[in-house]
Design a protein around this motif. Structure first.
Motif, mmCIF file in Angstrom:
data_model
loop_
_atom_site.group_PDB
_atom_site.id
_atom_site.type_symbol
_atom_site.label_atom_id
_atom_site.label_comp_id
_atom_site.label_asym_id
_atom_site.label_seq_id
_atom_site.Cartn_x
_atom_site.Cartn_y
_atom_site.Cartn_z
ATOM 1 N N MET A 1 0.848 -1.178 0.000
ATOM 2 C CA MET A 1 0.000 0.000 0.000
ATOM 3 C C MET A 1 0.896 1.245 0.000
ATOM 4 O O MET A 1 1.806 1.361 0.802
ATOM 5 C CB MET A 1 -0.903 -0.034 1.230
ATOM 6 N N SER A 2 0.593 2.155 -0.894
ATOM 7 C CA SER A 2 1.353 3.399 -0.995
ATOM 8 C C SER A 2 0.847 4.400 0.044
ATOM 9 O O SER A 2 -0.351 4.668 0.129
ATOM 10 C CB SER A 2 1.184 3.969 -2.400
ATOM 11 N N LEU A 3 1.761 4.952 0.805
ATOM 12 C CA LEU A 3 1.396 5.949 1.812
ATOM 13 C C LEU A 3 0.773 7.175 1.148
ATOM 14 O O LEU A 3 -0.195 7.737 1.657
ATOM 15 C CB LEU A 3 2.617 6.343 2.649
ATOM 16 N N THR A 4 1.299 7.560 0.003
ATOM 17 C CA THR A 4 0.763 8.721 -0.720
ATOM 18 C C THR A 4 -0.695 8.484 -1.111
ATOM 19 O O THR A 4 -1.544 9.346 -0.914
ATOM 20 C CB THR A 4 1.609 9.008 -1.982
ATOM 21 N N ARG A 5 -0.970 7.301 -1.652
ATOM 22 C CA ARG A 5 -2.346 6.975 -2.042
ATOM 23 C C ARG A 5 -3.255 6.942 -0.818
ATOM 24 O O ARG A 5 -4.361 7.473 -0.835
ATOM 25 C CB ARG A 5 -2.393 5.630 -2.768
ATOM 26 N N PHE A 6 -2.786 6.328 0.224
ATOM 27 C CA PHE A 6 -3.533 6.229 1.470
ATOM 28 C C PHE A 6 -3.932 7.624 1.968
ATOM 29 O O PHE A 6 -5.104 7.895 2.238
ATOM 30 C CB PHE A 6 -2.661 5.502 2.503
ATOM 31 N N LEU A 7 -2.972 8.531 2.040
ATOM 32 C CA LEU A 7 -3.244 9.890 2.518
ATOM 33 C C LEU A 7 -4.155 10.661 1.564
ATOM 34 O O LEU A 7 -5.040 11.406 1.998
ATOM 35 C CB LEU A 7 -1.930 10.651 2.726
ATOM 36 N N ARG A 8 -3.942 10.481 0.275
ATOM 37 C CA ARG A 8 -4.763 11.176 -0.725
ATOM 38 C C ARG A 8 -6.239 10.783 -0.579
ATOM 39 O O ARG A 8 -7.127 11.626 -0.621
ATOM 40 C CB ARG A 8 -4.239 10.850 -2.123
ATOM 41 N N HIS A 9 -6.502 9.505 -0.381
ATOM 42 C CA HIS A 9 -7.880 9.026 -0.250
ATOM 43 C C HIS A 9 -8.520 9.485 1.060
ATOM 44 O O HIS A 9 -9.662 9.943 1.068
ATOM 45 C CB HIS A 9 -7.933 7.502 -0.351
ATOM 46 N N LEU A 10 -7.788 9.340 2.142
ATOM 47 C CA LEU A 10 -8.375 9.654 3.448
ATOM 48 C C LEU A 10 -8.490 11.156 3.709
ATOM 49 O O LEU A 10 -9.269 11.571 4.557
ATOM 50 C CB LEU A 10 -7.584 8.976 4.560
ATOM 51 N N SER A 11 -7.743 11.953 2.969
ATOM 52 C CA SER A 11 -7.810 13.399 3.200
ATOM 53 C C SER A 11 -8.714 14.120 2.206
ATOM 54 O O SER A 11 -8.818 15.340 2.238
ATOM 55 C CB SER A 11 -6.402 14.007 3.138
ATOM 56 N N LEU A 12 -9.399 13.369 1.342
ATOM 57 C CA LEU A 12 -10.286 13.979 0.353
ATOM 58 C C LEU A 12 -11.683 14.137 0.942
ATOM 59 O O LEU A 12 -12.410 13.150 1.107
ATOM 60 C CB LEU A 12 -10.346 13.118 -0.915
ATOM 61 N N PRO A 13 -12.083 15.355 1.278
ATOM 62 C CA PRO A 13 -13.423 15.538 1.855
ATOM 63 C C PRO A 13 -14.513 15.345 0.792
ATOM 64 O O PRO A 13 -14.303 15.622 -0.395
ATOM 65 C CB PRO A 13 -13.398 16.985 2.356
ATOM 66 N N GLY A 14 -15.647 14.849 1.241
ATOM 67 C CA GLY A 14 -16.757 14.578 0.331
ATOM 68 C C GLY A 14 -17.246 15.792 -0.433
ATOM 69 O O GLY A 14 -17.721 15.677 -1.567
ATOM 70 N N TRP A 15 -17.117 16.970 0.153
ATOM 71 C CA TRP A 15 -17.633 18.166 -0.516
ATOM 72 C C TRP A 15 -16.843 18.518 -1.772
ATOM 73 O O TRP A 15 -17.347 19.222 -2.639
ATOM 74 C CB TRP A 15 -17.685 19.357 0.448
ATOM 75 N N ILE A 16 -15.626 18.008 -1.899
ATOM 76 C CA ILE A 16 -14.831 18.294 -3.097
ATOM 77 C C ILE A 16 -15.518 17.739 -4.341
ATOM 78 O O ILE A 16 -15.597 18.406 -5.375
ATOM 79 C CB ILE A 16 -13.401 17.704 -2.968
ATOM 80 N N VAL A 17 -16.016 16.517 -4.246
ATOM 81 C CA VAL A 17 -16.711 15.916 -5.391
ATOM 82 C C VAL A 17 -17.948 16.734 -5.723
ATOM 83 O O VAL A 17 -18.202 17.049 -6.886
ATOM 84 C CB VAL A 17 -17.070 14.443 -5.110
ATOM 85 N N ARG A 18 -18.715 17.118 -4.708
ATOM 86 C CA ARG A 18 -19.927 17.920 -4.937
ATOM 87 C C ARG A 18 -19.584 19.295 -5.520
ATOM 88 O O ARG A 18 -20.358 19.850 -6.291
ATOM 89 C CB ARG A 18 -20.702 18.095 -3.638
ATOM 90 N N LYS A 19 -18.437 19.830 -5.163
ATOM 91 C CA LYS A 19 -18.013 21.118 -5.720
ATOM 92 C C LYS A 19 -17.797 21.006 -7.224
ATOM 93 O O LYS A 19 -18.179 21.894 -7.984
ATOM 94 C CB LYS A 19 -16.722 21.571 -5.034
ATOM 95 N N HIS A 20 -17.189 19.910 -7.656
ATOM 96 C CA HIS A 20 -16.909 19.711 -9.081
ATOM 97 C C HIS A 20 -18.108 19.151 -9.834
ATOM 98 O O HIS A 20 -18.170 19.269 -11.067
ATOM 99 C CB HIS A 20 -15.701 18.797 -9.260
#
Length: 165
Positions: A1-20
């Motif tokens: 498991m890549s630490l970068t991928r792990f952090l990218r996924h867990l730090s992405l708030p749900g509102w970002i998707v709704r914003k786009h």
């Protein structure tokens, strides 16, 4: 498991998707899908996901695996002629996958699906989510129409509304 991928996924708030993908854009994409489906006997779905949960990250679930799971859970496979196609968008990995049911997949090569994915990713990199989705829906519709043109009976078997997972 890549630490970068792990952090990218867990730090992405749900509102970002709704914003786009705000409601007006979802409605616009829904209209594009409806218009496309009036020309053929296929069904097109779109699923958008921000990031994976901790369990999926720990198991190393790939965007392709999530796309296959979404295809099943959303019932895209459940069409009379097996002509359902799902566009799966995963924000955290900046990934696009297309999963097609066996009826249409018999006629369309993986290279054709990949070409549509890359075009969609190019639009997304520019921040043009609306045009990207509309181009992808149009291209998929043309592929379906070439093999499953509309007939006398052309029911709308699945929802046209994009789903945010």
């Amino acid at each position: 498991m890549s630490l970068t991928r792990f952090l990218r996924h867990l730090s992405l708030p749900g509102w970002i998707v709704r914003k786009h993908f705000p409601e007006d854009l979802l409605t616009r994409i829904e209209s594009s899908i409806r218009a496309s489906e009036s020309d053929h006997r296929g069904e097109i779905g779109i699923a958008i996901e921000g990031g994976l949960d901790l369990a999926d990250l720990w198991r190393g679930v790939t965007p392709r695996q999530r796309a296959l799971a979404a295809f099943a859970s959303l019932g895209i496979w459940d069409t009379e002629e097996n002509t359902g196609v799902l566009i799966y968008i995963q924000f955290a990995d900046h990934a696009v996958e297309i999963v097609a049911d066996r009826g249409i997949n018999r006629h369309v090569s993986q290279a054709q699906w990949d070409e549509i994915c890359r075009a969609l990713e190019t639009h997304f990199k520019r921040g043009d989510f609306a045009a990207g989705c509309e181009v992808a829906v149009r291209a998929i519709g043309e592929l379906i129409e070439a093999h499953f043109p509309k007939g006398e009976n052309n029911p709308d078997e699945l929802s046209n509304r994009p789903v945010i997972l």
